[in-house]
Structures are given as C-alpha cells and as structure tokens.
Design an enzyme around this catalytic site. Structure first.
Site, PDB file in Angstrom:
ATOM      1  N   CYS A   1     -10.298  -6.144   7.133  1.00 33.37           N
ATOM      2  CA  CYS A   1     -10.889  -4.805   6.905  1.00 33.37           C
ATOM      3  C   CYS A   1     -12.288  -4.921   6.306  1.00 33.37           C
ATOM      4  CB  CYS A   1      -9.994  -3.941   6.012  1.00 33.37           C
ATOM      5  SG  CYS A   1      -8.434  -3.545   6.786  1.00 33.37           S
TER       6      CYS A   1
ATOM      7  N   LYS B   1      -1.017  -3.733  -5.169  1.00 32.85           N
ATOM      8  CA  LYS B   1      -1.692  -5.035  -5.309  1.00 32.85           C
ATOM      9  C   LYS B   1      -1.581  -5.564  -6.734  1.00 32.85           C
ATOM     10  CE  LYS B   1      -4.974  -3.891  -1.661  1.00 32.85           C
ATOM     11  NZ  LYS B   1      -4.635  -4.750  -0.520  1.00 32.85           N
TER      12      LYS B   1
ATOM     13  N   GLN C   1      -8.914  -5.483  -5.767  1.00 33.77           N
ATOM     14  CA  GLN C   1      -8.587  -6.908  -5.869  1.00 33.77           C
ATOM     15  C   GLN C   1      -8.813  -7.464  -7.270  1.00 33.77           C
ATOM     16  OE1 GLN C   1      -7.037  -8.624  -3.660  1.00 33.77           O
ATOM     17  NE2 GLN C   1      -7.174  -7.168  -1.971  1.00 33.77           N
TER      18      GLN C   1
ATOM     19  N   ASP D   1     -14.739  -0.389  -6.584  1.00 30.12           N
ATOM     20  CA  ASP D   1     -13.439  -0.606  -5.962  1.00 30.12           C
ATOM     21  C   ASP D   1     -12.793  -1.821  -6.635  1.00 30.12           C
ATOM     22  OD1 ASP D   1     -11.333  -1.413  -4.395  1.00 30.12           O
ATOM     23  OD2 ASP D   1     -12.418  -1.360  -2.498  1.00 30.12           O
TER      24      ASP D   1
ATOM     25  N   HIS E   1     -14.724  -3.447   1.550  1.00 30.42           N
ATOM     26  CA  HIS E   1     -13.574  -3.157   2.425  1.00 30.42           C
ATOM     27  C   HIS E   1     -13.891  -1.863   3.178  1.00 30.42           C
ATOM     28  CE1 HIS E   1      -9.446  -1.756   3.288  1.00 30.42           C
ATOM     29  NE2 HIS E   1      -9.037  -3.001   3.055  1.00 30.42           N
TER      30      HIS E   1
HETATM   31  N1  PMP Z   1     -10.411  -2.139  -1.198  1.00 27.67           N
HETATM   32  C1  PMP Z   1     -10.067  -3.417  -1.258  1.00 27.67           C
HETATM   33  C2  PMP Z   1     -11.004  -4.383  -1.909  1.00 27.67           C
HETATM   34  C3  PMP Z   1      -8.847  -3.840  -0.741  1.00 27.67           C
HETATM   35  O1  PMP Z   1      -8.494  -5.124  -0.801  1.00 27.67           O
HETATM   36  C4  PMP Z   1      -7.980  -2.886  -0.153  1.00 27.67           C
HETATM   37  C5  PMP Z   1      -6.653  -3.307   0.446  1.00 27.67           C
HETATM   38  N2  PMP Z   1      -6.725  -4.396   1.294  1.00 27.67           N
HETATM   39  C6  PMP Z   1      -8.375  -1.552  -0.119  1.00 27.67           C
HETATM   40  C7  PMP Z   1      -9.604  -1.212  -0.659  1.00 27.67           C
HETATM   41  C8  PMP Z   1      -7.498  -0.489   0.444  1.00 27.67           C
HETATM   42  O2  PMP Z   1      -6.360  -0.379  -0.340  1.00 27.67           O
HETATM   43  P1  PMP Z   1      -5.110   0.531   0.137  1.00 27.67           P
HETATM   44  O3  PMP Z   1      -4.803   0.108   1.544  1.00 27.67           O
HETATM   45  O4  PMP Z   1      -4.038   0.178  -0.825  1.00 27.67           O
HETATM   46  O5  PMP Z   1      -5.559   1.939   0.058  1.00 27.67           O
END
Ligand code: PMP
Length: 449
Positions: free
Chosen positions: A407, A269, A246, A243, A166
């Site tokens: 993203c 999430k 998910q 990270d 991401h």
């Molecule tokens: N990493 C991953 C794998 C994500 O799915 C997301 C959110 N889509 C993020 C980072 C960023 O998370 P946040 O917007 O809650 O900071």
C-alpha cells in the site's frame, strides 16, 4: 516519543529532543553502516520474551508440519489471551449499547467503553479525554480529518505528503484536494530512503496548509524524527497529521511532545482487535472538524428544520460504536503498558538488526532502507526473483511474510520496484523465528537461483 537505546554499536536513538542537526548527522552515520555482527540480548531478555510469547495462542500452531513463523506483524499483530478474554467477557456479561439506556448493563458497558478513552488519554499523554475519538482504524481516522478540514482549505492551498506514506495517508488528501482545488506535493526521500529534510524545509517555505507525515514507514520500517518535522511545519503555520499505525506497538508515545495536531493509529497493529482505531486531535482544531458521519449519538437536538450537533468526543462518533473492540483495545493498552518495557524495546531493536545482518550475510538479497534504527520491518528482495514467488515458497515452510507494494505504490515507484517482501516483527518474535526464516530463505534461494 522514545525508542529504548539498543546496546549494539551505531544504533541511532530517536528522542523528541534530538536537534535536526543530530538527526541529519545520525542519518549520515547510519547510512554508512554496512554490516554488523549482532549479538542478541541476555538470557534474561530471552526469558522475558518467552513469557510474552506464551500469551499469544495463535503463535503455537503447526502449518504443513512446520511451526508457524509469523513475520507479518506490520500487517496485523497477533492477539494476547487477555485481549481475547476481555472481548469474550464483555459479550458474555455486559453486552449492551452505550450511552443510551437507563439499565444496568448499559451503564456497565458505557463505563467500560469510556474507561478506554481515559486509558488512551494517559497512553498518548493527551491533555484532555475529549481529544480521543474512536474510529474503525487508521484509514477512517485520516478520512475523518481530511473530510473534516474541508472548510479550512481553499483552492491553491498546498498539502505536503510524505513520499513514504501508506495509501491511507495519500488518497483521503487527494480527495480533499479534488473537493477544494488544493494542490498535493510529495515530500521526497533522499537516496537512503529517509525523508529529505532539506527538500522538506524548502517545501515548507511554500507555507503549506497541511503536512501529512508517517511516523514509521510500513514498507521500510524507517523512522521519521516527527517532533522535529512537526516543529518545522508549525513554524510555517501548517496543520500536521502523523500516521502512527506502525509506531504505536513499538514506541512510547507522547503526542504533546510530538506537538502534532492529529495522531492516528489502528488497534489491530498493537495487539488489539480489528475494527477499532484512534484519532487523537488537539482539542481546539478537533472541535472545528465537520463530522464525516452524522446520525444518532452525535447530536444535541434534532428537528426536521435543523439539527444541533453534540460536543466532543460524541460529535465525531456517530452511530453505535465498536464497543467490544474498544474494550479489546483497552486490554491491548494494558498489555503494552505492562510488557513493552525499555528492555523489550531494546530486544525488538536487536532482532531487527540481527535479521538485517543475517540477510546481508546470505548474499543475493537486496535490502531497502535498512538502517539499524528501523522499527519492526525489514524490506528485501531475493536477487531478481518475484517477491510473490518468494513469499509463496516461504509460506510452504510455515513462514508468513508480506509481499507486494505494501500500500505504498509511490514509494515503490521511487525505489524502481514493482514490490518487495517484508518481514516484520512484534513483541513476541524471537531469535528462533529469525533463524527459521533465514533457513527457509536459504532453501528458497537454492531452489530458485
Ligand atoms: N498507515 C500505515 C503506516 C499502515 O501500516 C496501515 C496499515 N497497513 C495503514 C495506515 C492503514 O491502517 P488500517 O488498514 O488499519 O486502516
């Protein structure tokens, strides 16, 4: 970290004890899977699912005459009543700033706030409560690490980043590289959209300073064997960050077993509120991070000549924290610990398989990185139709999916895509949701093709 085995054939189960050879073999067999006839779980599992679903008020609404079909949990999950109640309760009864005052309300709110740190220590199986830092989300957690490590990194040092990452796990490292002269190298994916383990091993021979991995891809739902990947990185002396944004709502986590230096995720999430995230860090390394934010709460002594920082965890939590959100997160952890049983994990795995098989059966649907061990997510396009058009037409039938680059622009480029649609499930998703989504997609197909 384990995902409960699904009774469907050809399911690859990731456990921290899989050897790399197991992983490579299972990847090969998973990629050979074409279609499967998926039978969903017993009525017992359906009953359990209905009980869980009833706890989520937002799911029980109509949109333009259609019952809401929420398949965007990977973007943010819906919240159970107990999370909403915990936050409302805090504001109604205990609201006060933490750590500072001598009065009873502050003592109560401090106790509730710090109790969530203990809960997280247990939830992640971290060794010490001081290893848990509250942030505003995954993005901030990664920024805390990437900024905090600046003094550890020198010009020419290599930072390896998972090609499926991401943007939140790319851009902070690029900024670190700008500050220090470090060099970013992506870890490529193989032709099946899994991290290319042999290319990774070759890159590790360069002795990278930092390795940034994703646990589960937000765009594709593919799972990395993180314990093995971290172990390989550690052998070369790299600092590792995983990270888990998910992963955290679907898998049972054990950061000690994974062995990473840092593990990050967001509350929203995992059925908790927005505005709260977690940074787990191995104490010795966490203790060396320079604070990204400075000010109140994180100090021991301040004068106009010099400031002495406090100790962990406060040193990395400057200012008034998101107290109600931390308390909401605590309720979400209790919810997950109660409801995310191996049976429920197996049901989620089966729903993903069912969704994939239904889309395959439809024809004219391209699936990306679809394996039967994917977590939570199915990425697809309908023939050559623009993902945005498909998303809007689905929305007109009450179906919420995500459309775009998710993203993960570098990943989309490597797939030669401008974007795709993503249907993602949560603990409350049921077979009816999938059937309604597929029926809606059939009508979109009839309209567009
Ligand atoms: N990493 C991953 C794998 C994500 O799915 C997301 C959110 N889509 C993020 C980072 C960023 O998370 P946040 O917007 O809650 O900071």
């Amino acid at each position: 970290m384990t995902q409960a085995a699904s009774p469907t054939p050809n399911t690859v189960t990731h456990t921290a004890t899989n050897t790399m050879a197991d992983i490579e073999t299972s990847h090969a067999s998973a990629s050979a899977v074409t279609d499967t006839t998926v039978t969903l779980c017993s009525s017992e599992a359906e009953k359990q699912n209905a009980q869980i679903r009833s706890q989520f008020p937002a799911l029980h609404q109509m949109l333009d005459g259609y019952p809401l079909c929420y398949l965007d949990t990977a973007a943010t999950s819906q919240k159970p009543q107990m999370v909403l109640d915990a936050m409302a309760q805090f504001y109604a009864n205990d609201n006060a700033n933490v750590h500072r005052a001598a009065h009873q309300l502050s003592a109560r709110s401090t106790l509730s706030y710090e109790k969530v740190r203990d809960q997280l220590q247990q939830f992640l199986k971290a060794e010490r409560r001081e290893e848990i830092i509250f942030s505003h989300g995954t993005t901030e957690s990664i920024n805390l690490v990437a900024f905090g490590l600046t003094a550890h990194v020198s010009a020419g040092d290599i930072i390896l980043i998972d090609a499926a990452a991401h943007h939140a796990n790319i851009v902070p490292w690029q900024e670190l590289a700008k500050r220090t002269g470090a060099v970013i190298k992506p870890i490529p994916l193989d032709q099946t959209c899994r991290l290319d383990v042999s290319a990774y091993k070759t890159l590790l021979e360069l002795k990278p300073k930092i390795v940034a991995l994703c646990h589960v891809s937000n765009a594709l739902g593919t799972v990395n064997p993180v314990a093995q990947l971290v172990q390989l990185a550690k052998k070369q002396g790299a600092i590792t960050l995983v990270d888990g944004a998910q992963a955290v709502a679907h898998l049972t986590l054990d950061v000690t077993e994974i062995g990473c230096d840092f593990y990050v995720f967001s509350g929203h999430k995992m059925y908790g509120p927005t505005g709260i995230g977690v940074l787990y860090g191995r104490f010795d390394l966490l203790d060396t991070l320079a604070p990204l934010l400075t000010g109140g709460e994180m100090i021991k002594r301040v004068s106009f000549e010099a400031t002495e920082f406090g100790s962990l965890p406060n040193r990395l939590e400057a200012g008034t924290p998101p107290i109600a959100e931390v308390i909401g997160l605590g309720a979400a952890i209790t919810f997950l610990q109660t409801e995310l049983t191996p049976q429920v994990q197996a049901y989620e795995a089966e729903l993903v398989n069912y969704l994939q098989s239904q889309l395959r059966a439809l024809g004219e649907v391209h699936l990306y990185g679809a394996f039967d061990d994917n977590i939570g997510v199915v990425a697809f396009n309908l023939a050559d139709e623009h993902h945005q058009d498909v998303g809007i037409l689905l929305d007109q039938q009450g179906v919420a999916v995500r459309c775009g680059h998710h993203c993960a622009m570098p990943l989309m480029q490597s797939l030669n895509l401008k974007g795709c649609c993503r249907a993602s499930i949560g603990i409350y998703t049921n077979k009816d949701d999938i059937d309604r989504f597929v029926a809606a997609l059939v009508s979109v197909k009839d309209l567009l093709l």
